[in-house]
Design a protein around this motif. Sequence first.
Motif, PDB file in Angstrom:
ATOM      1  N   UNK A   1    -105.819  41.211 -43.824  1.00  0.00           N
ATOM      2  CA  UNK A   1    -105.815  42.654 -44.067  1.00  0.00           C
ATOM      3  C   UNK A   1    -107.076  43.224 -43.425  1.00  0.00           C
ATOM      4  N   UNK A   2    -106.916  44.311 -42.678  1.00  0.00           N
ATOM      5  CA  UNK A   2    -107.998  44.832 -41.839  1.00  0.00           C
ATOM      6  C   UNK A   2    -108.074  46.346 -41.944  1.00  0.00           C
ATOM      7  N   UNK A   3    -109.282  46.915 -41.885  1.00  0.00           N
ATOM      8  CA  UNK A   3    -109.417  48.374 -41.994  1.00  0.00           C
ATOM      9  C   UNK A   3    -108.626  49.158 -40.947  1.00  0.00           C
ATOM     10  N   UNK A   4    -108.498  48.611 -39.724  1.00  0.00           N
ATOM     11  CA  UNK A   4    -107.825  49.375 -38.667  1.00  0.00           C
ATOM     12  C   UNK A   4    -106.364  49.665 -38.987  1.00  0.00           C
ATOM     13  N   UNK A   5    -105.792  48.893 -39.905  1.00  0.00           N
ATOM     14  CA  UNK A   5    -104.401  49.128 -40.278  1.00  0.00           C
ATOM     15  C   UNK A   5    -104.210  50.516 -40.883  1.00  0.00           C
ATOM     16  N   UNK A   6    -105.294  51.057 -41.471  1.00  0.00           N
ATOM     17  CA  UNK A   6    -105.203  52.403 -42.056  1.00  0.00           C
ATOM     18  C   UNK A   6    -104.829  53.427 -40.985  1.00  0.00           C
ATOM     19  N   UNK A   7    -105.370  53.275 -39.782  1.00  0.00           N
ATOM     20  CA  UNK A   7    -105.050  54.198 -38.699  1.00  0.00           C
ATOM     21  C   UNK A   7    -103.586  54.145 -38.314  1.00  0.00           C
ATOM     22  N   UNK A   8    -102.982  52.970 -38.390  1.00  0.00           N
ATOM     23  CA  UNK A   8    -101.569  52.822 -38.036  1.00  0.00           C
ATOM     24  C   UNK A   8    -100.651  53.423 -39.099  1.00  0.00           C
ATOM     25  N   UNK A   9    -101.208  53.765 -40.240  1.00  0.00           N
ATOM     26  CA  UNK A   9    -100.419  54.390 -41.294  1.00  0.00           C
ATOM     27  C   UNK A   9    -100.352  55.902 -41.124  1.00  0.00           C
ATOM     28  N   UNK A  10    -101.102  56.423 -40.163  1.00  0.00           N
ATOM     29  CA  UNK A  10    -101.032  57.851 -39.839  1.00  0.00           C
ATOM     30  C   UNK A  10     -99.979  58.056 -38.755  1.00  0.00           C
ATOM     31  N   UNK A  11     -99.306  59.152 -38.785  1.00  0.00           N
ATOM     32  CA  UNK A  11     -98.304  59.457 -37.761  1.00  0.00           C
ATOM     33  C   UNK A  11     -98.987  60.208 -36.622  1.00  0.00           C
ATOM     34  N   UNK A  12     -99.801  59.485 -35.870  1.00  0.00           N
ATOM     35  CA  UNK A  12    -100.521  60.103 -34.764  1.00  0.00           C
ATOM     36  C   UNK A  12    -100.693  59.103 -33.635  1.00  0.00           C
ATOM     37  N   UNK A  13    -100.849  59.610 -32.450  1.00  0.00           N
ATOM     38  CA  UNK A  13    -100.967  58.778 -31.262  1.00  0.00           C
ATOM     39  C   UNK A  13    -102.311  58.070 -31.240  1.00  0.00           C
ATOM     40  N   UNK A  14    -102.282  56.800 -30.923  1.00  0.00           N
ATOM     41  CA  UNK A  14    -103.509  56.020 -30.841  1.00  0.00           C
ATOM     42  C   UNK A  14    -103.300  54.915 -29.809  1.00  0.00           C
ATOM     43  N   UNK A  15    -104.190  53.911 -29.843  1.00  0.00           N
ATOM     44  CA  UNK A  15    -104.074  52.814 -28.886  1.00  0.00           C
ATOM     45  C   UNK A  15    -102.954  51.843 -29.266  1.00  0.00           C
ATOM     46  N   UNK A  16    -102.381  52.026 -30.449  1.00  0.00           N
ATOM     47  CA  UNK A  16    -101.282  51.183 -30.893  1.00  0.00           C
ATOM     48  C   UNK A  16    -100.322  52.060 -31.700  1.00  0.00           C
TER      49      UNK A  16
END
Length: 332
Positions: free
Chosen positions: A44-59
Amino acid sequence: MSKTIILKQRPDGKPKTSDFEIIKEGLPSIETGEILLKAKYVSVDPYLRGRMRNEKSYIEPFKINEPIASTVVAEVVESKNDKFSDGDFLTGMLDWKEYQVHTGENLRKINGDNISLSAYLGVLGLTGLTAYFGLKKIGEPKEGETLLVSGAAGAVGSIVGQIGKIKGLRVIGIAGSDEKVTLLKEQLGFDAAINYNTTDDMAAAIKKHAPDGIDVYFDNVGSYTLDAAMENINRFGRVINCGAISLYNETDRPTGPRLETTLVKKSVKMQGFIVRNFEKDFPEGIQQLSTWLKEGKLKHEETIVEGFETIPQAFINLFDGKNKGKMLVKIY
């Protein structure tokens, strides 16, 4: 039966267990060319929080009502693929499932004979590679310089500081408790450490431990900690933007001091990165980290929670600083 953890809804602020759902499914069957995997350890990693947002990112973001994924160590329990045998251990990006079918593509065979399987999600996984390449490629450390690390008792920070010592740097860590400060200094070899929860003036605290300034700052936190580090950065300093966990759950756009004049006046380099930027060099990084580990120069701190159902709470605990080193979930 097999269990799967899906994203039930996108978190508003700090994630809650109700944002996730555990569903039961029938045990999957495999066809020719496939393997059946059983999860053993889940990262489990902090960056996963960003993937829970519906927004464009590097993944790509996670989709609602579909499984979460992260790096996992899994065992092959059945194989119809000539490249893999029953009992093989593999690691790579996999869904949060107890059992899953896979082709084996982009998964790496690992050996748990001489080192724990969990290490392949930490010091010998993306965590260790993030520390290694971030410091080496962006930090460009030179013997005798001073390195400051925020989130220093976390998965990446704890390895960064140790690599800094191997490279001959003076290393100062920032962490969130006296217990973690003791860990950094007495077990991981940091020269000094600061408890941000008992520090009223972070810039002054950094200056106390680094009166000649900071040459390299490895930032896992962002926000006010970054501001304080920039007040102490030396001419030609390097700032490595690895993460900003203090901001991941913010719902409003954060504001803060403008750094442009410091960057210009002191000729400071500030660069963000993701570890996949250095993917072609991963074999070199794994080889070097493995060597240091075997030589006893690196320790890999872990916080291991047990049970598949505990994965969401273990992830949430990251934002309360309840981990020392790498946070992992062991699956029975």
